[in-house]
Write a protein that holds these residues in place. Structure first.
Motif, PDB file in Angstrom:
ATOM      1  N   GLU A 291       4.925   3.253  49.260  1.00  0.00           N
ATOM      2  CA  GLU A 291       4.037   2.234  49.798  1.00  0.00           C
ATOM      3  C   GLU A 291       4.088   0.982  48.921  1.00  0.00           C
ATOM      4  N   HIS A 292       4.162  -0.178  49.570  1.00  0.00           N
ATOM      5  CA  HIS A 292       4.143  -1.437  48.817  1.00  0.00           C
ATOM      6  C   HIS A 292       3.658  -2.551  49.733  1.00  0.00           C
ATOM      7  N   ASN A 293       2.520  -3.142  49.375  1.00  0.00           N
ATOM      8  CA  ASN A 293       1.950  -4.248  50.157  1.00  0.00           C
ATOM      9  C   ASN A 293       1.828  -3.901  51.642  1.00  0.00           C
ATOM     10  N   ASP A 294       1.269  -2.725  51.909  1.00  0.00           N
ATOM     11  CA  ASP A 294       1.038  -2.256  53.285  1.00  0.00           C
ATOM     12  C   ASP A 294       2.334  -2.043  54.067  1.00  0.00           C
TER      13      ASP A 294
ATOM     14  N   ARG B 264       3.540  10.709  48.635  1.00  0.00           N
ATOM     15  CA  ARG B 264       3.215   9.287  48.602  1.00  0.00           C
ATOM     16  C   ARG B 264       3.556   8.768  47.214  1.00  0.00           C
ATOM     17  N   ALA B 265       4.120   7.560  47.163  1.00  0.00           N
ATOM     18  CA  ALA B 265       4.501   6.980  45.884  1.00  0.00           C
ATOM     19  C   ALA B 265       4.371   5.467  45.962  1.00  0.00           C
ATOM     20  N   ARG B 266       4.330   4.840  44.792  1.00  0.00           N
ATOM     21  CA  ARG B 266       4.297   3.373  44.721  1.00  0.00           C
ATOM     22  C   ARG B 266       5.421   2.888  43.806  1.00  0.00           C
ATOM     23  N   LEU B 267       5.896   1.682  44.066  1.00  0.00           N
ATOM     24  CA  LEU B 267       6.931   1.080  43.234  1.00  0.00           C
ATOM     25  C   LEU B 267       6.356   0.719  41.866  1.00  0.00           C
ATOM     26  N   LYS B 268       7.077   1.088  40.791  1.00  0.00           N
ATOM     27  CA  LYS B 268       6.664   0.662  39.451  1.00  0.00           C
ATOM     28  C   LYS B 268       6.923  -0.830  39.265  1.00  0.00           C
TER      29      LYS B 268
ATOM     30  N   ALA C 205      14.944  -1.433  52.930  1.00  0.00           N
ATOM     31  CA  ALA C 205      14.027  -2.487  53.356  1.00  0.00           C
ATOM     32  C   ALA C 205      12.613  -1.951  53.415  1.00  0.00           C
ATOM     33  N   LEU C 206      11.648  -2.859  53.212  1.00  0.00           N
ATOM     34  CA  LEU C 206      10.235  -2.541  53.404  1.00  0.00           C
ATOM     35  C   LEU C 206       9.842  -2.893  54.828  1.00  0.00           C
ATOM     36  N   PHE C 207       9.190  -1.965  55.512  1.00  0.00           N
ATOM     37  CA  PHE C 207       8.788  -2.164  56.905  1.00  0.00           C
ATOM     38  C   PHE C 207       7.272  -2.114  57.032  1.00  0.00           C
ATOM     39  N   ALA C 208       6.704  -3.094  57.719  1.00  0.00           N
ATOM     40  CA  ALA C 208       5.315  -2.975  58.150  1.00  0.00           C
ATOM     41  C   ALA C 208       5.227  -1.818  59.135  1.00  0.00           C
TER      42      ALA C 208
END
Length: 290
Positions: free
Chosen positions: A140-143, A210-214, A228-231
């Motif tokens: 997850e990153h910026n929704d 679930r994970a987040r980018l460091k 790619a990051l997808f909404a």
């Protein structure tokens, strides 16, 4: 913790088909299928239709009912009291030669057992075949969520969560983080387990974290064409690689929309004859949400 049982059918035995725009993503505007009653859809996330799109060649969506099994449970959905066991299927052992002495095996039911095993014709060693564990991250990153386009078969050119087989000597969380680094060159911090998905027919069990980018940096690894990051509204459900990824992302979207992220456990029953990468032609028994 809440228990429920849901049977979602895909690719066979259900009609009518709902032909929609492949980018269609509104759950509320999908009608219930004909086999269900015509009662209105509740606003509760436990009583919403969940659908999974087939690949572009099918261009089909199907809607299905989900229920918590409470006092107002629909009569055609049975509440679960625990994880349901999938019907056993005969699967011929794949081991043809003994791993200890190299001699041929025979396929028999050993004394005291109930299943056919590969047994060495010379040394008598019984060979057991066990499921493989697949681990991965829902980053997850910026929704948005991080997806990788596969550069290898199966499902070359389709999108997936970064995931792969667990290695000896690492925990499930360590393996998921490693796979994310290998496929997306992204260092992540594990937040929590999100879903376990068993696929008995192909002998695989998935654990997705679930994970987040460091750091906000990622790039395609050797097994990825691009990352790619997808909404959530832009996730390419018509181009996802595996049934497990489709189901995981649909559960995640449902949780986000309900405002309550949960841990999920379900069984994906692949249609006999379907390839491991076939994202259509399966059903889901959804056992646990906690």
């Amino acid at each position: 913790m809440m228990l429920r049982s849901v049977h979602l059918s895909y690719g066979f035995g259900v009609s009518p088909l709902l032909r929609c725009n492949p980018r269609f993503c509104s759950l509320a505007s999908l009608p219930a299928i004909a086999s269900l009653s015509q009662s209105s859809i509740s606003a509760s996330p436990w009583r919403s239709p969940l659908f999974v799109p087939c690949p572009p060649s099918h261009a089909v969506f199907r809607a299905f009912w989900m229920s918590s099994g409470g006092p107002d449970t629909r009569p055609d959905v049975v509440a679960a009291t625990g994880p349901a066991a999938a019907p056993s299927m005969f699967q011929k052992p794949k081991i043809c030669f003994c791993h200890s002495c190299g001699n041929p095996t025979k396929h028999v039911i050993p004394d005291g057992e109930e299943k056919i095993r590969a047994v060495c014709t010379v040394c008598g060693k019984i060979h057991y075949e066990n499921p493989k564990m697949v681990v991965g991250c829902l980053v997850e990153h910026n929704d948005k969520v991080l997806l990788c386009k596969r550069k290898i078969e199966p499902s070359y050119g389709l999108w997936t969560l970064p995931a792969g087989f667990l290695e000896i000597g690492e925990s499930a969380a360590e393996g998921a983080a490693r796979e994310t680094l290998e496929e997306a060159c992204a260092e992540v911090e594990i937040i929590s387990p999100f879903a376990q998905l068993d696929i008995p027919l192909i002998g695989q069990s998935y654990i997705i974290f679930r994970a987040r980018l460091k750091t906000p940096h990622f790039s395609p690894g050797p097994e990825s064409l691009e990352c790619a990051l997808f909404a959530l509204d832009d996730i390419p459900f018509d181009s996802l690689a595996f049934s497990s990824i489709i189901v995981t992302l649909r559960m995640y979207i449902e949780d986000i929309n309900s405002g309550n992220l949960n841990f999920h456990y379900c069984t994906i029953n692949k249609r006999p004859g379907a390839s491991p990468s076939d994202p259509c032609g399966f059903n889901v028994d959804y056992h646990l949400r906690s």
